[in-house]
Design a protein around this motif. Structure first.
Motif, mmCIF file in Angstrom:
data_model
loop_
_atom_site.group_PDB
_atom_site.id
_atom_site.type_symbol
_atom_site.label_atom_id
_atom_site.label_comp_id
_atom_site.label_asym_id
_atom_site.label_seq_id
_atom_site.Cartn_x
_atom_site.Cartn_y
_atom_site.Cartn_z
ATOM 1 N N VAL A 29 -4.517 9.108 0.245
ATOM 2 C CA VAL A 29 -5.863 9.156 -0.320
ATOM 3 C C VAL A 29 -6.624 7.939 0.180
ATOM 4 O O VAL A 29 -6.053 6.850 0.319
ATOM 5 N N SER A 30 -7.903 8.093 0.454
ATOM 6 C CA SER A 30 -8.673 6.962 0.985
ATOM 7 C C SER A 30 -8.695 5.814 -0.016
ATOM 8 O O SER A 30 -8.643 6.010 -1.238
ATOM 9 N N ASP A 31 -8.782 4.601 0.507
ATOM 10 C CA ASP A 31 -8.761 3.418 -0.340
ATOM 11 C C ASP A 31 -9.951 3.391 -1.287
ATOM 12 O O ASP A 31 -9.831 2.971 -2.447
ATOM 13 N N ASP A 32 -11.114 3.836 -0.831
ATOM 14 C CA ASP A 32 -12.307 3.849 -1.688
ATOM 15 C C ASP A 32 -12.103 4.768 -2.888
ATOM 16 O O ASP A 32 -12.445 4.417 -4.023
ATOM 17 N N VAL A 33 -11.551 5.942 -2.629
ATOM 18 C CA VAL A 33 -11.306 6.897 -3.718
ATOM 19 C C VAL A 33 -10.268 6.336 -4.686
ATOM 20 O O VAL A 33 -10.429 6.398 -5.907
#
Length: 441
Positions: A355-359
């Protein structure tokens, strides 16, 4: 002229089990004439007892070794060692990357530390990351010195057979092994004789404990707790960390019937999504976890729950995350630890798309906000209530002592120093962010 005693500095990373291991390593070297020091610059031997659970754990160790390197240049007789789970995982690579390291010892071999130090002093690079079948605790010296605090850790079980997809523990600590109950009871009595009033039983999966009993049978953790309950002078018992699948009927019942077992339980769930739990190889569901919590609270209504959560695990969707929030709302935690998923090399989950770090960061922020609200509600609920506190040390204010409540909350009380190391009854007067204020009754 009296020879100056050799000095040992130990820096401990990570879990309570590492704290216990560091104490035992210090005892082992104490039998060789070493005394501990808080100042690495004064040490003849420096040990870094490492943890591999958190992100970039190995890099933090190498950074610390870089900071210690000038001490080695200034004192060629200084020996530096790396112990613990990073030592187990990295092995000889540590010495290859940082020549200032003289010895590397894994968590299952530290009973051999004195011989490794002797080899290092002779100019060898000493390495031992074996996982021997022998019981390392049998080879460690008996506890001798008076306790510096009224609380102590006691490792009863090591290793893990669960193989959660995100975790390195089975690879760094090995398979589940339980210590014989008679040895644990002997060590517990020795701790109480040294002034300890509260013992926390430790294990990677502590409630999977299945040690040989003095009666010839196999004892469960509940059996061990009830035996500890009979030790005069021991006033409090705790245990950590547990797995939901090992929370059996006898242990749940003990929470309601054993007066020395404190009303606090750390029971990690990691996610509220059954899909993610399956991907994590947790082998329990959200519903089965909640059922255990309900049974525990039926046995002990004032039980304070703590948990672990990972957000952003590979494959986690927003709906999966909402399942986690719903579980948190349903359970209600007084304390909790929450983290973004970070890959550990060699674990199954490390090979999956992340999962993306921002999410993940956004989800972690939302989860921690909810958990923070619950913790503050649990703190506020204590105001006006009576509880007992085991006083451990002086507080920041004159005439103040600090200790832990039955629910493991820090409590500040104006009290005479004669109560240090003792349990006293108090009434909570104020709830703060991370502690309580109270008055003696």
């Amino acid at each position: 002229m009296t020879e100056r005693p050799k000095k040992l500095h130990v820096k401990t990373y990570g879990c309570q089990m590492n704290v216990y291991d560091s104490e035992r390593m210090a005892e082992a070297m104490g039998a060789q004439g070493y005394v501990t020091t808080d100042r690495p610059e004064d040490a003849d031997l420096i040990l870094l007892n490492t943890c591999h659970i958190r992100e970039k754990a190995a890099e933090k160790v190498y950074s610390e070794l870089g900071r210690l390197k000038p001490l080695k240049a200034a004192n060629p007789d200084l020996r530096i060692g790396v112990a613990g789970c990073v030592a187990q995982a990295e092995g000889a690579e540590i010495m290859a990357r940082q020549p200032a390291v003289d010895l590397v010892v894994g968590p299952q071999a530290y009973h051999r530390l004195p011989s490794l130090v002797a080899r290092a002093q002779a100019g060898e690079q000493a390495l031992d990351t074996d996982m021997p079948e022998e019981d390392k605790f049998e080879h460690l010296p008996q506890l001798r010195t008076p306790a510096t605090r009224p609380t102590a850790f006691l490792t009863v079980q090591e290793g893990c057979d669960k193989f959660c997809a995100f975790c390195v523990v089975p690879y760094t600590r090995g398979a589940e092994v339980s210590r014989p109950a008679a040895r644990l009871l002997s060590e517990a009595r020795a701790l109480v004789d040294r002034g300890v009033r509260e013992i926390t039983l430790l294990g990677q999966n502590v409630n999977a404990y299945h040690g040989d009993g003095p009666d010839g049978g196999t004892w469960s953790l509940a059996d061990l707790i009830w035996a500890l309950d009979g030790i005069e002078g021991l006033e409090r018992i705790r245990f950590t960390t547990s797995h939901p699948n090992d929370m059996d009927d006898a242990l749940i019942d003990a929470h309601g019937t054993c007066s020395k077992l404190m009303p606090y339980l750390h029971l990690p769930v990691q996610s509220g999504s059954d899909k993610i739990l399956k991907a994590m190889n947790r082998k329990h569901t959200a519903a089965s976890y909640i059922e255990i919590i309900d049974r525990l609270r039926a046995a002990r209504p004032d039980l304070l729950l703590s948990g672990d959560f990972i957000v952003g695990f590979p494959g986690e969707t927003e709906e999966d995350f909402q399942d986690t929030l719903r579980l948190v709302e349903r359970v209600g935690y007084g304390q909790a630890y929450s983290f973004k998923y970070s890959a550990r090399p060699g674990t199954p989950a490390a090979e999956k798309a992340h999962v993306s770090d921002d999410v993940a960061s956004d989800r972690l922020q939302r989860l921690q906000a909810l958990l923070g609200q619950q913790q503050q509600a649990a703190q506020q609920a204590m105001v006006g209530r009576e509880t007992t506190v085991l006083f451990e040390k002086a507080g920041r204010q004159p005439g103040q002592l600090v200790g832990k409540s039955e629910h493991l909350q820090a409590v500040h009380v104006v009290a005479p120093d004669s109560l240090r190391g003792q349990v006293a009854r108090v009434r909570v007067t104020e709830a703060k962010r991370n502690s309580l204020a109270a008055e003696l009754i």
